[in-house]
Enzyme design. Structure first.
Site, PDB file in Angstrom:
ATOM      1  N   TYR A 167       1.851   5.567  -2.230  1.00  0.00           N
ATOM      2  CA  TYR A 167       2.195   6.949  -1.858  1.00  0.00           C
ATOM      3  C   TYR A 167       3.571   7.315  -2.393  1.00  0.00           C
ATOM      4  O   TYR A 167       3.845   8.479  -2.680  1.00  0.00           O
ATOM      5  CB  TYR A 167       2.119   7.145  -0.344  1.00  0.00           C
ATOM      6  CG  TYR A 167       0.721   6.900   0.169  1.00  0.00           C
ATOM      7  CD1 TYR A 167      -0.339   7.675  -0.296  1.00  0.00           C
ATOM      8  CD2 TYR A 167       0.441   5.882   1.052  1.00  0.00           C
ATOM      9  CE1 TYR A 167      -1.629   7.432   0.120  1.00  0.00           C
ATOM     10  CE2 TYR A 167      -0.842   5.631   1.474  1.00  0.00           C
ATOM     11  CZ  TYR A 167      -1.879   6.407   1.003  1.00  0.00           C
ATOM     12  OH  TYR A 167      -3.149   6.150   1.417  1.00  0.00           O
TER      13      TYR A 167
ATOM     14  N   HIS B 272       0.804  -1.213   0.000  1.00  0.00           N
ATOM     15  CA  HIS B 272       0.000   0.000   0.000  1.00  0.00           C
ATOM     16  C   HIS B 272       0.837   1.263   0.000  1.00  0.00           C
ATOM     17  O   HIS B 272       0.676   2.092  -0.878  1.00  0.00           O
ATOM     18  CB  HIS B 272      -1.089   0.065   1.061  1.00  0.00           C
ATOM     19  CG  HIS B 272      -1.953   1.249   0.742  1.00  0.00           C
ATOM     20  ND1 HIS B 272      -2.893   1.215  -0.262  1.00  0.00           N
ATOM     21  CD2 HIS B 272      -1.905   2.521   1.151  1.00  0.00           C
ATOM     22  CE1 HIS B 272      -3.407   2.419  -0.424  1.00  0.00           C
ATOM     23  NE2 HIS B 272      -2.832   3.221   0.422  1.00  0.00           N
TER      24      HIS B 272
ATOM     25  N   ARG C 255     -10.613  -9.908 -11.989  1.00  0.00           N
ATOM     26  CA  ARG C 255      -9.420  -9.333 -12.594  1.00  0.00           C
ATOM     27  C   ARG C 255      -8.459 -10.471 -12.948  1.00  0.00           C
ATOM     28  O   ARG C 255      -8.678 -11.614 -12.571  1.00  0.00           O
ATOM     29  CB  ARG C 255      -8.758  -8.335 -11.652  1.00  0.00           C
ATOM     30  CG  ARG C 255      -8.141  -8.988 -10.436  1.00  0.00           C
ATOM     31  CD  ARG C 255      -7.546  -7.985  -9.459  1.00  0.00           C
ATOM     32  NE  ARG C 255      -6.285  -7.431  -9.939  1.00  0.00           N
ATOM     33  CZ  ARG C 255      -5.366  -6.868  -9.129  1.00  0.00           C
ATOM     34  NH1 ARG C 255      -5.590  -6.776  -7.838  1.00  0.00           N
ATOM     35  NH2 ARG C 255      -4.262  -6.371  -9.621  1.00  0.00           N
ATOM     36  N   ARG C 256      -7.374 -10.141 -13.662  1.00  0.00           N
ATOM     37  CA  ARG C 256      -6.288 -11.075 -13.954  1.00  0.00           C
ATOM     38  C   ARG C 256      -6.791 -12.383 -14.537  1.00  0.00           C
ATOM     39  O   ARG C 256      -6.303 -13.447 -14.169  1.00  0.00           O
ATOM     40  CB  ARG C 256      -5.546 -11.409 -12.654  1.00  0.00           C
ATOM     41  CG  ARG C 256      -4.996 -10.228 -11.962  1.00  0.00           C
ATOM     42  CD  ARG C 256      -4.336 -10.607 -10.680  1.00  0.00           C
ATOM     43  NE  ARG C 256      -3.201  -9.737 -10.436  1.00  0.00           N
ATOM     44  CZ  ARG C 256      -2.396  -9.846  -9.405  1.00  0.00           C
ATOM     45  NH1 ARG C 256      -2.569 -10.791  -8.539  1.00  0.00           N
ATOM     46  NH2 ARG C 256      -1.391  -9.016  -9.267  1.00  0.00           N
TER      47      ARG C 256
ATOM     48  N   HIS D 171      -9.701   1.006 -10.910  1.00  0.00           N
ATOM     49  CA  HIS D 171      -9.303   2.010  -9.913  1.00  0.00           C
ATOM     50  C   HIS D 171      -7.859   2.459 -10.115  1.00  0.00           C
ATOM     51  O   HIS D 171      -7.567   3.651 -10.156  1.00  0.00           O
ATOM     52  CB  HIS D 171      -9.493   1.435  -8.507  1.00  0.00           C
ATOM     53  CG  HIS D 171      -8.756   2.182  -7.441  1.00  0.00           C
ATOM     54  ND1 HIS D 171      -9.134   3.437  -7.035  1.00  0.00           N
ATOM     55  CD2 HIS D 171      -7.660   1.871  -6.716  1.00  0.00           C
ATOM     56  CE1 HIS D 171      -8.293   3.854  -6.101  1.00  0.00           C
ATOM     57  NE2 HIS D 171      -7.396   2.929  -5.896  1.00  0.00           N
ATOM     58  N   PHE D 172      -6.917   1.506 -10.255  1.00  0.00           N
ATOM     59  CA  PHE D 172      -5.543   2.020 -10.204  1.00  0.00           C
ATOM     60  C   PHE D 172      -5.033   2.564 -11.532  1.00  0.00           C
ATOM     61  O   PHE D 172      -3.983   3.171 -11.559  1.00  0.00           O
ATOM     62  CB  PHE D 172      -4.568   1.047  -9.519  1.00  0.00           C
ATOM     63  CG  PHE D 172      -4.451  -0.317 -10.080  1.00  0.00           C
ATOM     64  CD1 PHE D 172      -3.917  -0.528 -11.332  1.00  0.00           C
ATOM     65  CD2 PHE D 172      -4.845  -1.418  -9.333  1.00  0.00           C
ATOM     66  CE1 PHE D 172      -3.789  -1.800 -11.839  1.00  0.00           C
ATOM     67  CE2 PHE D 172      -4.717  -2.698  -9.842  1.00  0.00           C
ATOM     68  CZ  PHE D 172      -4.192  -2.888 -11.099  1.00  0.00           C
ATOM     69  N   HIS D 173      -5.798   2.415 -12.600  1.00  0.00           N
ATOM     70  CA  HIS D 173      -5.365   3.123 -13.811  1.00  0.00           C
ATOM     71  C   HIS D 173      -5.723   4.603 -13.778  1.00  0.00           C
ATOM     72  O   HIS D 173      -5.149   5.394 -14.526  1.00  0.00           O
ATOM     73  CB  HIS D 173      -5.926   2.457 -15.069  1.00  0.00           C
ATOM     74  CG  HIS D 173      -5.193   1.197 -15.397  1.00  0.00           C
ATOM     75  ND1 HIS D 173      -5.425   0.014 -14.743  1.00  0.00           N
ATOM     76  CD2 HIS D 173      -4.190   0.931 -16.283  1.00  0.00           C
ATOM     77  CE1 HIS D 173      -4.616  -0.923 -15.219  1.00  0.00           C
ATOM     78  NE2 HIS D 173      -3.852  -0.403 -16.154  1.00  0.00           N
TER      79      HIS D 173
HETATM   80  C1  HEM Z   1      -2.064   1.881 -22.749  1.00  0.00           C
HETATM   81  C2  HEM Z   1      -2.362   2.023 -21.481  1.00  0.00           C
HETATM   82  C3  HEM Z   1      -2.828   0.885 -20.598  1.00  0.00           C
HETATM   83  C4  HEM Z   1      -3.784  -0.065 -20.841  1.00  0.00           C
HETATM   84  C5  HEM Z   1      -4.673  -0.213 -22.070  1.00  0.00           C
HETATM   85  C6  HEM Z   1      -3.835  -0.915 -19.674  1.00  0.00           C
HETATM   86  C7  HEM Z   1      -4.702  -1.985 -19.524  1.00  0.00           C
HETATM   87  C8  HEM Z   1      -4.727  -2.841 -18.440  1.00  0.00           C
HETATM   88  C9  HEM Z   1      -5.694  -3.881 -18.202  1.00  0.00           C
HETATM   89  C10 HEM Z   1      -6.883  -4.209 -19.100  1.00  0.00           C
HETATM   90  C11 HEM Z   1      -5.362  -4.501 -17.049  1.00  0.00           C
HETATM   91  C12 HEM Z   1      -6.103  -5.633 -16.355  1.00  0.00           C
HETATM   92  C13 HEM Z   1      -5.524  -6.927 -16.683  1.00  0.00           C
HETATM   93  C14 HEM Z   1      -6.063  -8.024 -15.834  1.00  0.00           C
HETATM   94  O1  HEM Z   1      -6.470  -7.815 -14.679  1.00  0.00           O
HETATM   95  O2  HEM Z   1      -6.082  -9.154 -16.339  1.00  0.00           O
HETATM   96  C15 HEM Z   1      -4.169  -3.873 -16.545  1.00  0.00           C
HETATM   97  C16 HEM Z   1      -3.505  -4.227 -15.392  1.00  0.00           C
HETATM   98  C17 HEM Z   1      -2.521  -3.468 -14.794  1.00  0.00           C
HETATM   99  N1  HEM Z   1      -2.008  -2.262 -15.248  1.00  0.00           N
HETATM  100 FE1  HEM Z   1      -2.447  -1.402 -17.017  1.00  0.00          FE
HETATM  101  N2  HEM Z   1      -2.905  -0.489 -18.767  1.00  0.00           N
HETATM  102  C18 HEM Z   1      -2.285   0.620 -19.287  1.00  0.00           C
HETATM  103  C19 HEM Z   1      -1.312   1.389 -18.677  1.00  0.00           C
HETATM  104  C20 HEM Z   1      -0.845   1.180 -17.391  1.00  0.00           C
HETATM  105  C21 HEM Z   1       0.019   2.082 -16.681  1.00  0.00           C
HETATM  106  C22 HEM Z   1       0.530   3.409 -17.196  1.00  0.00           C
HETATM  107  C23 HEM Z   1       0.255   1.507 -15.466  1.00  0.00           C
HETATM  108  C24 HEM Z   1       1.090   1.996 -14.315  1.00  0.00           C
HETATM  109  C25 HEM Z   1       1.957   2.925 -14.324  1.00  0.00           C
HETATM  110  C26 HEM Z   1      -0.438   0.244 -15.438  1.00  0.00           C
HETATM  111  C27 HEM Z   1      -0.388  -0.639 -14.392  1.00  0.00           C
HETATM  112  C28 HEM Z   1      -1.090  -1.827 -14.335  1.00  0.00           C
HETATM  113  C29 HEM Z   1      -0.985  -2.773 -13.259  1.00  0.00           C
HETATM  114  C30 HEM Z   1      -0.106  -2.662 -12.024  1.00  0.00           C
HETATM  115  C31 HEM Z   1      -1.872  -3.811 -13.554  1.00  0.00           C
HETATM  116  C32 HEM Z   1      -2.164  -5.053 -12.707  1.00  0.00           C
HETATM  117  C33 HEM Z   1      -1.427  -6.223 -13.157  1.00  0.00           C
HETATM  118  C34 HEM Z   1      -1.839  -7.429 -12.373  1.00  0.00           C
HETATM  119  O3  HEM Z   1      -3.005  -7.546 -11.981  1.00  0.00           O
HETATM  120  O4  HEM Z   1      -0.969  -8.252 -12.114  1.00  0.00           O
HETATM  121  N3  HEM Z   1      -1.103   0.083 -16.609  1.00  0.00           N
HETATM  122  N4  HEM Z   1      -3.802  -2.850 -17.410  1.00  0.00           N
HETATM  123 CU   LIG Z   2      -3.931   0.061  -0.694  1.00  0.00          CU
END
Ligand code: HEM
Ligand SMILES: [Cu+2]
Ligand SMILES: [Cu+2]
Lengths: 562, 165
Positions: A235, A231, A445-446, A382-384
C-alpha cells in the site's frame, strides 16, 4: 502559482523552490536504481521460457544473485526513493510550506549511504538472500545495515512531512487539510505503522545475528515480522499512485475531482486496516493457527473496499471530464479523453492493469485459493501487474510532467514517451498471462529452471510450452519498453536549455464538492487520532501471535547456501 | 450528471462492493472450517508441533518415510534439506487419508505436490501437518517452492501413488 510572481533567471530552475531540486534527486536516483534492476528482468523472463543465458553473464555469480538485485532494487530501493521524492514535494507545495532543506538533504544522503552498503554485500555475492531475506539464510551484515538505513531515512522523510502538516494545522486552526496533502500525510502515517515489523526484525534480530553477537534466530518470528511490513508495504507503493489518480488525473483529463469526501474516506480506511493483514502471506506456514489466519484474511478483504471505491471515483472523474468536452454515450465518452498525452495515458493503462492485478490479489488472499498458487510463478505474475505496472507505470506517467516541472526542461520526444507506456503495458499483460499460467501448472517461482538437466526441465516444460513462450516474449517487449522510457528520461534531463517560466505546473485538480461544511470530512482530518486507532487494531491482530512466538522460540543457527 | 447523482451511485457501489467482499469471506471461512482444503494447521490434536533439530533421533523423523500408526492410519514423515527431500521417493496407497508431517533440517523450503492443493512452507524445527487423500494412482512431482540456496531449482522428488491392495 507562486512561480509566476517571481521572475527567476531562465537557467536557475530552483531559485524560487529549492525543494524542487531534492524532489528531482530523489526521483531520478530511484529511476537509475530501477534501470539496473530492470535490466535483470529479461534474463529472468528467459529463464521462465527455459532459456539460460546466465553463463554469458560473468558479473553474476548465480541466477539468485541477479534475482536479489532485481527484487531489492525494483521493489525496495526504486519505490522508496521515488515515493520520498514525490510525497515530500507534493504535500509541501499543496500546503505552501518549504521543508527544512538541510534535513531533507541529510535524509537523501543517508539513504544513498544505506543503499551503497547493501550494494557492496549483494554485488560481492555475499547476500544472495533475495529481497525477502528469510533467515536462517544468512547474508553479510552490511546488507541488513543498509536495508535498515534505507527504511530509517524513509521514516525521517515521512516524519518531516507529518511535522510540516502538524505545523500547518496549528497555523490554520479550524481549516481542513487540502486533499492532496491529506492523502500524502495519511500515506506516511500508514507507512510509519507498517514499517515497525521490518525495523524490529532487522535491527533487533538480524543485525546482531549477522554480526555474530547472537548465535541463532527464530525463522517463524522473523517471517512474521517481515510480512507484518511486507503486505502493507504494497500500500506504501500503491497509495502514491492513488494520490496521482485522485488528485492529478481529473485535471489532466480536463475535469474535476467528483468525490473528494470519498477520496479522503478511502485513505482513512487504508490507514486503519492496511497493516494487520500480513498473515495472508503465511497461510501455508506451520506454527500459526487457522483462526488468526482467517481473522487477518477477513481484514485483507476489508482493504479491498477502499480500492474498489478508488476505481469508481477515478473512473467517474474521467467520465465527468470527457462529458464536459462533449463526450456522449455509455462508452463513447472515452474517446474524448486526452489519449495523446503520455502522462495521462500511462496512468490510465496503469489503472487498467490494476483491475486485473486487484482481481488476482483477491484470489491470492483467499485462504483456500492460496494453496493453489502459493510460491508458484503465479505470484510474480501477480505483482508485475500491481507494483510492476499499476505503481511503476503511474510513476513513469508522473515523470512526464514532473521532470519538466522540476527542471524547466521540455519533455524529450512525447511520442516516444507515449509509445514506451503502451509497450510497457502490453509487455506486462503478456508477462502476466504467461506467469499466472505457468504457476497454475505448478512451476515454482524463484527457480533457475532453465539450468536444470533436460529431463527435469521437461517435467515442467511438457505441458507449459505456450505460457513459457509468452513469458520469454514479454521479457523482450519489456526490454524495448524500458529502453524507450529511459531514452525519454535521459533525453529530457540532458538538454542544456531550460524554459523555467513555461514549465508545466503541478496538475492539482479542483474539487466538485465543497468539503469545508462536511462533518465527516472534518472528523477524518484527525489523522493523529486515526493513527492511534490503527495502532490499537494492529495490537489486537498481531499482539497475541507475536507474543506466542516470542515466549516459545524456536532458535536455529544461520547458514550460507549460495 | 451532477455530483448528487454521482454520490448516489457511489454509495450504491460502496454497498455492493462490501456485500461482495462479505460473501467471499464467508465462503472461504466455510471452506477452511469444513476442511475442504488440505490446510496446514496447528490443530489441537497436533502433538508434534516442533522438533529439536540437534536430536532428531528422538523423533519419528529419525526414520523418515511412510508408517502406519497403532490404529492403522498412514503417516508420512518427510525431511526437507538442502537440496533434497528425504526420502527422495516414496510410495503411498490411493484412496487412503495420508497425514504428512514435514520439517526442515536447515533453512526454509517449500513442499508442493503437483495436481493437488498440498502446498507447505517448511520451516526448520517447525512441523507442518497436512492430511490428503490421493484419488488417482500415478506419479506426482514434489518440488521445493521456497528459495533455499543455489540448488533450489533442483530440489525435486517423486511421490508414487499406488492402487490400494
Ligand atoms: C523489464 C521488466 C521486468 C521483467 C522482464 C521482470 C521479470 C521478472 C521475472 C521473470 C521474475 C520472476 C523471477 C523468479 O521468480 O525467479 C521477477 C521477479 C520480481 N520482479 Fe520483476 N520484472 C520486470 C520489472 C519489474 C519491476 C518494474 C518491478 C517492481 C517495481 C519488479 C519487481 C520484481 C520483484 C519484487 C520480483 C521478485 C523477486 C523475488 O522473488 O525475490 N520487476 N521479475
Ligand atoms: Cu499481501
Ligand atoms: Cu528450495
Amino acid at each position: 502559482m507562486t512561480t509566476k510572481t517571481f521572475t527567476p533567471s531562465q537557467d536557475k530552475a530552483y531559485d524560487t523552490h529549492p525543494e524542487k531540486k531534492i524532489a528531482l534527486y530523489y526521483t531520478v536516483t530511484g529511476l537509475i536504481f530501477l534501470l539496473v534492476g530492470v535490466l535483470m528482468g529479461p534474463l529472468q523472463a528467459l529463464n521462465y521460457a527455459g532459456i539460460d543465458i546466465y553463463k554469458y553473464m560473468p558479473f553474476l555469480k548465480s541466477y539468485y544473485q541477479g534475482l536479489t538485485l532485481h527484487g531489492v532494487l525494483n521493489a525496495l530501493v526504486f519505490t522508496t526513493y521515488f515515493i520520498c521524492g514525490i510525497l515530500l514535494y507534493i504535500p509541501a507545495r499543496d500546503l505552501k510550506l518549504r521543508p527544512n532543506m538541510t534535513f531533507a538533504w541529510f535524509t537523501y544522503w543517508l539513504m544513498n549511504f544505506g543503499v551503497v552498503l547493501a550494494a557492496i554485500a549483494i554485488l560481492g555475492n555475499n547476500a544472495s538472500v533475495l529481497y525477502t531475506f528469510y533467515p536462517p539464510l544468512k547474508g553479510h551484515p552490511l546488507f541488513y545495515i543498509g536495508a535498515a538505513l534505507l527504511v530509517a531515512s524513509s521514516l525521517l522523510v515521512g516524519g518531516q512531512v507529518i511535522y510540516m502538516w502538524t505545523g500547518w494545522k496549528k497555523a490554520n486552526p479550524g481549516k481542513i487539510t487540502p486533499v492532496t496533502a491529506y492523502m500524502s500525510v495519511a500515506t506516511w502515517f500508514m507507512w510509519i505503522l507498517a514499517s515497525l515489523g521490518i525495523v524490529v526484525e532487522v535491527v533487533f534480530y538480524l543485525i546482531p545475528w549477522a554480526l555474530g553477537w547472537t548465535p541463532a534466530v527464530d525463522p517463524l518470528l522473523a517471517r512474521t515480522l517481515f510480512w507484518y511490513t511486507g503486505h502493507p508495504i504494497v500500500y506504501f507503493w500503491l497509495l502514491p499512485a492513488y494520490v496521482s489518480w485522485y488528485a492529478f488525473i481529473p485535471k489532466q483529463a480536463g475535469g474535476k475531482i467528483v468525490s473528494e469526501p470519498l477520496a479522503r474516506l478511502a485513505f482513512a480506511m487504508f490507514l486503519l486496516v492496511s497493516v494487520p493483514v500480513g498473515l495472508h502471506h503465511q497461510f501455508t506456514d506451520p506454527g500459526i493457527s487457522n483462526t488468526w489466519k482467517l481473522i487477518q484474511m477477513s481484514l485483507t478483504f476489508a482493504v479491498a473496499v477502499p480500492s474498489m471505491l478508488t476505481a469508481f471515483s477515478v473512473a467517474a472523474s474521467m467520465e465527468y471530464a470527457a462529458r464536459l468536452k462533449g463526450g456522449k454515450g455509455l462508452t463513447g465518452w472515452m474517446g474524448k479523453l486526452p489519449w495523446n498525452e503520455p502522462s495521462f495515458t500511462a496512468q490510465v493503462l496503469a489503472m487498467v492493469s490494476f483491475i486485473f492485478g486487484g482481481a488476482g490479489g483477491i484470489a491470492n488472499a483467499s485462504m483456500s485459493l492460496n494453496y493453489v498458487v502459493h510460491n508458484t510463478a503465479w505470484i510474480p505474475g501477480h505483482f508485475h501487474i500491481t507494483v510492476g505496472t499499476a505503481t511503476t507505470l503511474t510513476f513513469f506517467g508522473m515523470t512526464f510532467w514532473l521532470l519538466p516541472h522540476l527542471t524547466g526542461k521540455k519533455l524529450f520526444n512525447p511520442r516516444l514517451a507515449l509509445a514506451s507506456s503502451w509497450w510497457w503495458f502490453v509487455g506486462m499483460m503478456v508477462f502476466a498471462v504467461g506467469m499466472h499460467w505457468e504457476g497454475l501448472l505448478g512451476i515454482p517461482r524463484r527457480a533457475h529452471i532453465a539450468a536444470l538437466p533436460k529431463e527435469l526441465l521437461d517435467q515442467y516444460a511438457q505441458n507449459a510450452q505456450i505460457p513459457m513462450a509468452l513469458t520469454g516474449i514479454s521479457g523482450m517487449i519489456l526490454l524495448v519498453a524500458a529502453i524507450m522510457y529511459y531514452t525519454v528520461v535521459a533525453g529530457t534531463l540532458m538538454q542544456g536549455k531550460r524554459d523555467v517560466q513555461n514549465a508545466p505546473e503541478i496538475p492539482f485538480s479542483e474539487s466538485l464538492t465543497n468539503v469545508e461544511t462536511r462533518k465527516s470530512v472534518r472528523f477524518l482530518d484527525n489523522l493523529w487520532l486515526l493513527f492511534a486507532v490503527a495502532f490499537v487494531i494492529v495490537l489486537g491482530a498481531y499482539g497475541p501471535i507475536l507474543w506466542g512466538m516470542i515466549s516459545d522460540p524456536n532458535l536455529v543457527p544461520g547458514m550460507r547456501l549460495w | 450528471m451532477d455530483h448528487h447523482m454521482i454520490e448516489k451511485y457511489e454509495k450504491l457501489w460502496l454497498y455492493v462492493a462490501s456485500a461482495l467482499i462479505a460473501i467471499l469471506v464467508l465462503v472461504t471461512i466455510g471452506n477452511v472450517v469444513n476442511s475442504a482444503i488440505p490446510s496446514v494447521g496447528n490443530h489441537h490434536d497436533h502433538s508434534l508441533k516442533k522438533v529439536d533439530l540437534t536430536n532428531l533421533a528422538a523423533t519419528p523423523f529419525a526414520t523418515p518415510g511412510l508408517k502406519q500408526n497403532a490404529s492403522g492410519e498412514y503417516e508420512l514423515y518427510m525431511l526437507s534439506q538442502a537440496f533434497m527431500f528425504n526420502p527422495p521417493e516414496v510410495k503411498v496407497p490411493a484412496g487412503k487419508p495420508i497425514t504428512l508431517y514435514v520439517t526442515s533440517t536447515d533453512v526454509l523450503h517449500g513442499l508442493q505436490i503437483e495436481k493437488t492443493n498440498v502446498n507447505i512452507e517448511v520451516l526448520p524445527g517447525e512441523v507442518a501437518k497436512v492430511t490428503y487423500t490421493f484419488k488417482k494412482p500415478g506419479t506426482y512431482r514434489v518440488g521445493c517452492n521456497e528459495y533455499c540456496g543455489v540448488g533450489h531449482a533442483n530440489m525435486m522428488s517423486k511421490l508414487i501413488v499406488e492402487e490400494a491392495k
